[in-house]
Write an enzyme that holds these catalytic residues in place. Structure first.
Site, PDB file in Angstrom:
ATOM      1  N   ILE A  75       0.811  -1.225   0.000  1.00 36.53           N
ATOM      2  CA  ILE A  75       0.000   0.000   0.000  1.00 36.53           C
ATOM      3  C   ILE A  75       0.843   1.273   0.000  1.00 36.53           C
ATOM      4  O   ILE A  75       0.324   2.356  -0.217  1.00 36.53           O
ATOM      5  CB  ILE A  75      -1.023   0.059   1.170  1.00 36.53           C
ATOM      6  CG1 ILE A  75      -0.331  -0.041   2.530  1.00 36.53           C
ATOM      7  CG2 ILE A  75      -2.097  -1.003   1.004  1.00 36.53           C
ATOM      8  CD1 ILE A  75      -1.238   0.409   3.679  1.00 36.53           C
ATOM      9  N   TYR A 183       5.822   3.281  17.778  1.00 40.70           N
ATOM     10  CA  TYR A 183       4.641   2.550  17.277  1.00 40.70           C
ATOM     11  C   TYR A 183       3.358   3.095  17.920  1.00 40.70           C
ATOM     12  O   TYR A 183       2.404   3.466  17.234  1.00 40.70           O
ATOM     13  CB  TYR A 183       4.847   1.071  17.599  1.00 40.70           C
ATOM     14  CG  TYR A 183       3.668   0.139  17.473  1.00 40.70           C
ATOM     15  CD1 TYR A 183       3.232  -0.305  16.232  1.00 40.70           C
ATOM     16  CD2 TYR A 183       3.026  -0.359  18.618  1.00 40.70           C
ATOM     17  CE1 TYR A 183       2.164  -1.217  16.124  1.00 40.70           C
ATOM     18  CE2 TYR A 183       1.981  -1.262  18.525  1.00 40.70           C
ATOM     19  CZ  TYR A 183       1.546  -1.689  17.279  1.00 40.70           C
ATOM     20  OH  TYR A 183       0.512  -2.588  17.184  1.00 40.70           O
TER      21      TYR A 183
HETATM   22  N1  LIG Z   1      -1.872  -9.489  17.178  1.00 42.77           N
HETATM   23  C1  LIG Z   1      -2.162  -8.645  18.153  1.00 42.77           C
HETATM   24  O1  LIG Z   1      -2.385  -9.037  19.274  1.00 42.77           O
HETATM   25  C2  LIG Z   1      -2.261  -7.179  17.892  1.00 42.77           C
HETATM   26  C3  LIG Z   1      -2.290  -6.360  18.997  1.00 42.77           C
HETATM   27  C4  LIG Z   1      -2.414  -4.994  18.847  1.00 42.77           C
HETATM   28  C5  LIG Z   1      -2.546  -4.470  17.595  1.00 42.77           C
HETATM   29  N2  LIG Z   1      -2.534  -5.270  16.507  1.00 42.77           N
HETATM   30  C6  LIG Z   1      -2.691  -4.624  15.206  1.00 42.77           C
HETATM   31  O2  LIG Z   1      -3.484  -5.454  14.367  1.00 42.77           O
HETATM   32  C7  LIG Z   1      -2.990  -5.403  13.033  1.00 42.77           C
HETATM   33  C8  LIG Z   1      -2.684  -6.802  12.516  1.00 42.77           C
HETATM   34  O3  LIG Z   1      -1.786  -7.435  13.395  1.00 42.77           O
HETATM   35  P1  LIG Z   1      -1.224  -8.909  13.148  1.00 42.77           P
HETATM   36  O4  LIG Z   1      -0.904  -9.446  14.476  1.00 42.77           O
HETATM   37  O5  LIG Z   1      -2.130  -9.661  12.258  1.00 42.77           O
HETATM   38  O6  LIG Z   1       0.138  -8.567  12.394  1.00 42.77           O
HETATM   39  P2  LIG Z   1       0.824  -9.268  11.125  1.00 42.77           P
HETATM   40  O7  LIG Z   1       2.179  -8.685  11.007  1.00 42.77           O
HETATM   41  O8  LIG Z   1       0.692 -10.731  11.235  1.00 42.77           O
HETATM   42  O9  LIG Z   1      -0.088  -8.774   9.923  1.00 42.77           O
HETATM   43  C9  LIG Z   1       0.076  -7.544   9.268  1.00 42.77           C
HETATM   44  C10 LIG Z   1       0.006  -7.803   7.777  1.00 42.77           C
HETATM   45  O10 LIG Z   1       0.081  -6.552   7.098  1.00 42.77           O
HETATM   46  C11 LIG Z   1       0.874  -6.720   5.945  1.00 42.77           C
HETATM   47  N3  LIG Z   1       1.446  -5.428   5.545  1.00 42.77           N
HETATM   48  C12 LIG Z   1       2.262  -4.651   6.288  1.00 42.77           C
HETATM   49  N4  LIG Z   1       2.606  -3.558   5.579  1.00 42.77           N
HETATM   50  C13 LIG Z   1       1.990  -3.656   4.374  1.00 42.77           C
HETATM   51  C14 LIG Z   1       1.968  -2.857   3.217  1.00 42.77           C
HETATM   52  N5  LIG Z   1       2.683  -1.729   3.162  1.00 42.77           N
HETATM   53  N6  LIG Z   1       1.227  -3.240   2.164  1.00 42.77           N
HETATM   54  C15 LIG Z   1       0.526  -4.402   2.202  1.00 42.77           C
HETATM   55  N7  LIG Z   1       0.508  -5.217   3.281  1.00 42.77           N
HETATM   56  C16 LIG Z   1       1.236  -4.851   4.359  1.00 42.77           C
HETATM   57  C17 LIG Z   1       1.976  -7.702   6.364  1.00 42.77           C
HETATM   58  O11 LIG Z   1       2.560  -8.337   5.243  1.00 42.77           O
HETATM   59  C18 LIG Z   1       1.193  -8.647   7.267  1.00 42.77           C
HETATM   60  O12 LIG Z   1       0.733  -9.768   6.545  1.00 42.77           O
HETATM   61  C19 LIG Z   1      -1.804  -4.449  13.063  1.00 42.77           C
HETATM   62  O13 LIG Z   1      -2.235  -3.175  12.690  1.00 42.77           O
HETATM   63  C20 LIG Z   1      -1.375  -4.434  14.513  1.00 42.77           C
HETATM   64  O14 LIG Z   1      -0.752  -3.226  14.855  1.00 42.77           O
HETATM   65  C21 LIG Z   1      -2.365  -6.619  16.626  1.00 42.77           C
HETATM   66  O1  LIG Z   2      -0.184  -7.596  21.247  1.00 47.63           O
HETATM   67  C1  LIG Z   2      -0.552  -6.470  21.548  1.00 47.63           C
HETATM   68  O2  LIG Z   2      -1.616  -6.217  22.088  1.00 47.63           O
HETATM   69  C2  LIG Z   2       0.359  -5.286  21.240  1.00 47.63           C
HETATM   70  O3  LIG Z   2       1.477  -5.454  22.034  1.00 47.63           O
HETATM   71  C3  LIG Z   2       2.654  -6.007  21.555  1.00 47.63           C
HETATM   72  O4  LIG Z   2       3.583  -5.540  22.502  1.00 47.63           O
HETATM   73  P1  LIG Z   2       4.069  -6.454  23.674  1.00 47.63           P
HETATM   74  O5  LIG Z   2       2.958  -7.104  24.413  1.00 47.63           O
HETATM   75  O6  LIG Z   2       4.999  -5.659  24.522  1.00 47.63           O
HETATM   76  O7  LIG Z   2       4.910  -7.485  22.822  1.00 47.63           O
HETATM   77  P2  LIG Z   2       5.385  -8.979  23.045  1.00 47.63           P
HETATM   78  O8  LIG Z   2       6.498  -9.225  22.108  1.00 47.63           O
HETATM   79  O9  LIG Z   2       4.233  -9.886  22.939  1.00 47.63           O
HETATM   80  O10 LIG Z   2       6.017  -8.965  24.518  1.00 47.63           O
HETATM   81  C4  LIG Z   2       5.289  -9.109  25.704  1.00 47.63           C
HETATM   82  C5  LIG Z   2       6.229  -9.045  26.883  1.00 47.63           C
HETATM   83  O11 LIG Z   2       7.096 -10.180  26.871  1.00 47.63           O
HETATM   84  C6  LIG Z   2       8.458  -9.773  26.999  1.00 47.63           C
HETATM   85  N1  LIG Z   2       9.282 -10.776  26.258  1.00 47.63           N
HETATM   86  C7  LIG Z   2       9.170 -10.919  24.909  1.00 47.63           C
HETATM   87  C8  LIG Z   2       9.885 -11.885  24.242  1.00 47.63           C
HETATM   88  C9  LIG Z   2      10.763 -12.734  24.958  1.00 47.63           C
HETATM   89  O12 LIG Z   2      11.446 -13.654  24.415  1.00 47.63           O
HETATM   90  N2  LIG Z   2      10.855 -12.560  26.294  1.00 47.63           N
HETATM   91  C10 LIG Z   2      10.140 -11.614  26.963  1.00 47.63           C
HETATM   92  O13 LIG Z   2      10.284 -11.501  28.206  1.00 47.63           O
HETATM   93  C11 LIG Z   2       8.495  -8.354  26.470  1.00 47.63           C
HETATM   94  O14 LIG Z   2       9.592  -7.639  27.000  1.00 47.63           O
HETATM   95  C12 LIG Z   2       7.153  -7.830  26.956  1.00 47.63           C
HETATM   96  O15 LIG Z   2       7.266  -7.431  28.290  1.00 47.63           O
HETATM   97  C13 LIG Z   2       3.036  -5.453  20.188  1.00 47.63           C
HETATM   98  O16 LIG Z   2       3.456  -4.131  20.287  1.00 47.63           O
HETATM   99  C14 LIG Z   2       1.908  -5.435  19.225  1.00 47.63           C
HETATM  100  O17 LIG Z   2       1.815  -6.587  18.468  1.00 47.63           O
HETATM  101  C15 LIG Z   2       0.561  -5.140  19.761  1.00 47.63           C
HETATM  102  O18 LIG Z   2       0.201  -3.856  19.346  1.00 47.63           O
END
Ligand SMILES: NC(=O)c1ccc[n+]([C@@H]2O[C@H](COP(=O)([O-])OP(=O)(O)OC[C@H]3O[C@@H](n4cnc5c(N)ncnc54)[C@H](O)[C@@H]3O)[C@@H](O)[C@H]2O)c1
Ligand SMILES: O=C(O)[C@H]1O[C@H](OP(=O)(O)OP(=O)(O)OC[C@H]2O[C@@H](n3ccc(=O)[nH]c3=O)[C@H](O)[C@@H]2O)[C@H](O)[C@@H](O)[C@@H]1O
EC number: 4.1.1.35
Length: 413
Positions: A75, A183
């Site tokens: 995108i 972020y």
């Molecule tokens: N997984 C979680 O718990 C979590 C928590 C908080 C926020 N989010 C948010 O939810 C969304 C999805 O998270 P996710 O865990 O599925 O992450 P993810 O990295 O698995 O998925 C993101 C997808 O977006 C695609 N992407 C990134 N940049 C792009 C671009 N420029 N053009 C086209 N595609 C692109 C990547 O290839 C990837 O497949 C994100 O916005 C993330 O910030 C996720």
């Molecule tokens: O999932 C979410 O809701 C959001 O939070 C995540 O942030 P965070 O929870 O800090 O990311 P993690 O990598 O899942 O780490 C969780 C905690 O585990 C710790 N950690 C991580 C990895 C590891 O090997 N060991 C370890 O102690 C990190 O320091 C942190 O305190 C990411 O920022 C995002 O994907 C998302 O927006």
């Protein structure tokens, strides 16, 4: 697949077309699966990768052939984006860099991905009167007020100082040098922009703040389906350690707290937002499980127990090891201390509640991790040993082993 579906107010749901950006990622893959198997909606799936949704795209399998169409595009620079948004009734934007290891090491990419690249999506939705569901994050809350109170303050027990509420909690980030917050800050600004588009130009929007959604297909296992030096989110880091029989690394003692929600529960909430626009538009929703709170250390201990159960392999004598955040993430890392979502708004608007306990969600997720990766890891580890042996004995053998690894990696991607 149900063809007649009712919304929460008893009205018939008409099939719609959804432009899903970032559909090939962790959340996108589960959402596509749900939409294909349980609804009549169509999906235009946009992403740079499609490995996680390949099973939905196979031409002959499918009940849902013709209802999902993959468009490989970035995108950042693709003129097809506006046309695809125009073709759809609803756009869901999931695209982002969202692994903490990137926030302080690639802050520019992080800010561009989470703010600049999302701008045209918001603009096209607003200009073409298209509804937008945008994925933000619980990280916009940053740190809790509780974390700034004296350790012995009785106020620390008061949920008002730590439960995170969409419409009243402040967003508290660290200093600019703490680039971890690049972020969260970019996500906060895009939320503000979307909210302003709603207020000034009538954009119909919903903002989702996920609280640590976890489950199968999250991120990658380094050296197997992602770069060897890559650092995914905690579920994949700990899974990787367990699969390789290494101690789990606890950053700064593993004292931070998180609430984890099962991806399948969370996707139910997103489907309710999609199918109940009157109840979801104009709202910001926390989506998490306040009952599944643990410290990262407790998560490591629980994952170790669950993995022993599902793999039949005994745990290490010392299953965890402490590591400093500077060593693990580099300069500029900082952390959220605690994340408990307030559920009042999502409960009132959509009647949604999470169901799955932490133990149960870890059991199904680690069963998947073991089934998907254990053999590949064993092979990769054998190759590595082979490589070291050939390295010391024969130059020629080294070449053969290297070719072997490259071939194996290609096969497993
Ligand atoms: N997984 C979680 O718990 C979590 C928590 C908080 C926020 N989010 C948010 O939810 C969304 C999805 O998270 P996710 O865990 O599925 O992450 P993810 O990295 O698995 O998925 C993101 C997808 O977006 C695609 N992407 C990134 N940049 C792009 C671009 N420029 N053009 C086209 N595609 C692109 C990547 O290839 C990837 O497949 C994100 O916005 C993330 O910030 C996720
Ligand atoms: O999932 C979410 O809701 C959001 O939070 C995540 O942030 P965070 O929870 O800090 O990311 P993690 O990598 O899942 O780490 C969780 C905690 O585990 C710790 N950690 C991580 C990895 C590891 O090997 N060991 C370890 O102690 C990190 O320091 C942190 O305190 C990411 O920022 C995002 O994907 C998302 O927006």
């Amino acid at each position: 697949m149900a063809t007649t579906r009712m919304d929460l107010d008893g009205r018939l749901i008409k099939p719609i077309t959804i432009c899903m950006i970032g559909a090939g990622g962790f959340i996108g893959s589960h959402l596509c699966e749900k939409l294909m198997s349980e609804t009549p909606h169509k999906v235009l799936a946009l992403d740079v990768y499609n490995d996680k949704i390949k099973h939905l795209l196979e031409p002959d399998s499918l009940l849902w052939a013709g209802r999902i169409q993959f468009h490989r595009l970035n995108i950042k620079h693709d003129s097809r984006l506006e046309a695809l948004i125009k073709m759809a009734d609803l756009t869901i934007n999931l695209a982002a860099i969202c692994t903490p290891a990137d926030y302080n090491t690639r802050p520019l990419d992080t800010i561009y991905s989470n703010f600049i690249d999302a701008l045209p999506v918001v603009k096209y939705c607003s200009e073409n009167n298209k509804r937008l569901i945008h994925f933000s994050t619980c990280e916009v809350y940053g740190k809790t007020i509780q974390s700034f109170l004296p350790k012995d303050s009785p106020l620390r027990q008061d949920p008002a100082y730590y439960v995170l509420k969409e419409d009243t909690s402040p967003c508290i980030f660290g200093s600019i040098e703490k680039q971890r917050w690049s972020y969260a800050c970019a996500k906060q600004l895009i939320e503000r922009l979307i909210y302003a588009e709603g207020a000034e130009n009538g954009l119909e929007f919903t903002i989702v703040r996920p609280f640590n959604w976890i489950g199968p297909r999250m991120d990658f296992i380094p050296g197997i389906d992602g770069p060897s030096e890559g650092v995914p989110r905690v579920l994949a880091c700990f899974s990787n350690n367990l699969l390789r029989h290494e101690p789990l690394k606890l950053v700064d003692g593993g004292q931070s707290q998180r609430t984890f929600v099962y991806i399948k529960d969370a996707i139910e909430a997103v489907l309710l937002m999609i199918e109940n626009p009157d109840r979801a538009n104009g709202h910001i929703f926390n989506v998490g499980n306040p009952n599944n709170e643990v410290t990262v250390r407790q998560l490591a201990e629980m994952m170790t127990k669950v993995y022993t159960k599902v793999s039949g392999e005994p745990a290490l004598e010392s299953p965890t090891i402490d590591v400093s955040s500077k060593e693990f993430y580099g300069e500029g890392y900082d952390d959220s201390d605690k994340r408990i979502p307030d559920m009042t708004i999502i409960n009132k608007q959509l009647g949604w509640n999470p169901k799955t306990s932490l133990w149960d969600l870890l059991e199904s997720t680690l069963t998947y991790q073991h089934r998907t990766y254990a053999e590949a890891i064993k092979k990769a580890m054998k190759f590595k040993v082979g490589l070291v042996i050939s390295d010391v004995s024969l130059g020629g053998a080294l070449f053969c082993e290297t070719v072997g690894i490259a071939k194996f990696c290609q096969e497993s991607f």
